[in-house]
Design an enzyme around this catalytic site. Structure first.
Site, PDB file in Angstrom:
ATOM      1  N   HIS A   1     -39.621  17.409  29.566  1.00  0.00           N
ATOM      2  CA  HIS A   1     -40.220  17.865  30.483  1.00  0.00           C
ATOM      3  C   HIS A   1     -40.975  16.644  31.215  1.00  0.00           C
ATOM      4  O   HIS A   1     -40.866  15.533  30.913  1.00  0.00           O
ATOM      5  CB  HIS A   1     -41.477  18.711  29.737  1.00  0.00           C
ATOM      6  CG  HIS A   1     -42.271  17.978  28.708  1.00  0.00           C
ATOM      7  ND1 HIS A   1     -43.317  17.137  29.091  1.00  0.00           N
ATOM      8  CD2 HIS A   1     -42.103  17.970  27.379  1.00  0.00           C
ATOM      9  CE1 HIS A   1     -43.854  16.765  28.074  1.00  0.00           C
ATOM     10  NE2 HIS A   1     -43.059  17.290  26.977  1.00  0.00           N
TER      11      HIS A   1
ATOM     12  N   CYS B   1     -41.572  16.035  21.595  1.00  0.00           N
ATOM     13  CA  CYS B   1     -40.633  16.371  22.971  1.00  0.00           C
ATOM     14  C   CYS B   1     -40.167  14.917  23.693  1.00  0.00           C
ATOM     15  O   CYS B   1     -40.765  14.047  23.081  1.00  0.00           O
ATOM     16  CB  CYS B   1     -41.595  17.128  23.862  1.00  0.00           C
ATOM     17  SG  CYS B   1     -41.882  19.059  23.167  1.00  0.00           S
TER      18      CYS B   1
END
Length: 260
Positions: free
Chosen positions: A111, A127
């Site tokens: 992301h 992440c």
């Protein structure tokens, strides 16, 4: 800038299609992330088309390793903290940025970010953060179902045509290596390097600042000698200890012997 780079990637893909043929494939895209490099590699039909810097999970919340795939793509996602705090809606305070590519490993994804300084560091909850312009490019290039391989290679390199072993070493971020010198030796075996690394010289080189790129010093051996002195080749030059020099001078016949 982003448009020019995106156009460059598109042109490269078109050239690959012209070279490889227009036959439709299931999904020619693939992503590889090497954690110690803080780097994402984007492939099209096994050809590297682009690389991007990423942030990865910190030691207490490490990023997963293994083979996964992209399960969804979300524009302007809402962030749901796992500590009970209120969800964060899309906007400048959202740590996911404007683009989310979810992995088949639940709770993990690739992301954007709201902290550009974090890219290239181990700071996330597992992440993979990207620069916002980079993740936007990736978001529109790859489809859902794209394979994602996450590796942990602290040592990469190659053996040249001259049989020199050139390697680059990265930090063991998660502290999973027991002995880096032995890891280098195993890596060289996998490369079919025909020589033996000089362990003392190698250990000194490995103390350098990472990323660290260097030629592996290899032991000098004299054919026909059961015992040999301490010497190694490094950066195309021989380095000989005093005892080795005395050994060579002590027997003039040795200077004509084959060495490697």
């Amino acid at each position: 800038m982003i448009k020019k780079r995106f156009l460059k990637v598109v042109i490269l893909i078109v050239l690959l299609l012209l070279t490889l043929g227009w036959k439709k494939k299931e999904n020619p895209w693939q992503i590889t992330i090497n954690l110690p490099q803080f780097r994402l590699f984007l492939y099209y039909d096994q050809h590297l088309v682009q690389t991007y810097p990423v942030a990865i999970g910190k030691s207490s919340t490490p990023s997963p390793r293994g083979n996964f795939f992209i399960v969804n793509k979300v524009y302007q996602p809402t962030w749901y903290p796992n500590d009970g705090r209120e969800p964060v809606l899309p906007g400048p305070d959202n740590p996911l940025g404007d683009f989310w590519l979810g992995l088949s490993k639940k709770g993990y994804g690739i992301h954007g970010n709201n902290a550009e300084w974090s890219i290239g560091n181990a700071v996330s909850q597992g992440c993979f953060r990207m620069n916002n312009q980079d993740v936007k490019e990736l978001f529109y290039l790859i489809p859902v179902g794209t394979k994602v391989q996450i590796t942990y290679q602290t040592i990469i390199g190659q053996v040249t045509a001259e049989r020199r072993a050139i390697i680059t070493c990265y930090n063991d971020i998660y502290g999973i290596m027991e002995d880096e010198t032995k890891e280098v030796a195993r890596f060289l075996i996998a490369l079919n390097w025909p020589f033996e690394a000089h362990e003392a010289a190698l250990r000194k080189l490995l103390k350098g600042i990472r990323p660290l790129k260097f030629e592996v010093p290899r032991i000098i051996k004299i054919t026909g000698m059961e015992a040999y002195g301490d010497g190694f080749f490094w950066n195309e030059n021989p380095y000989l200890a005093e005892n080795f020099v005395k050994l060579l001078k002590g027997d003039e016949g040795l200077v004509n012997q084959k060495h490697d």
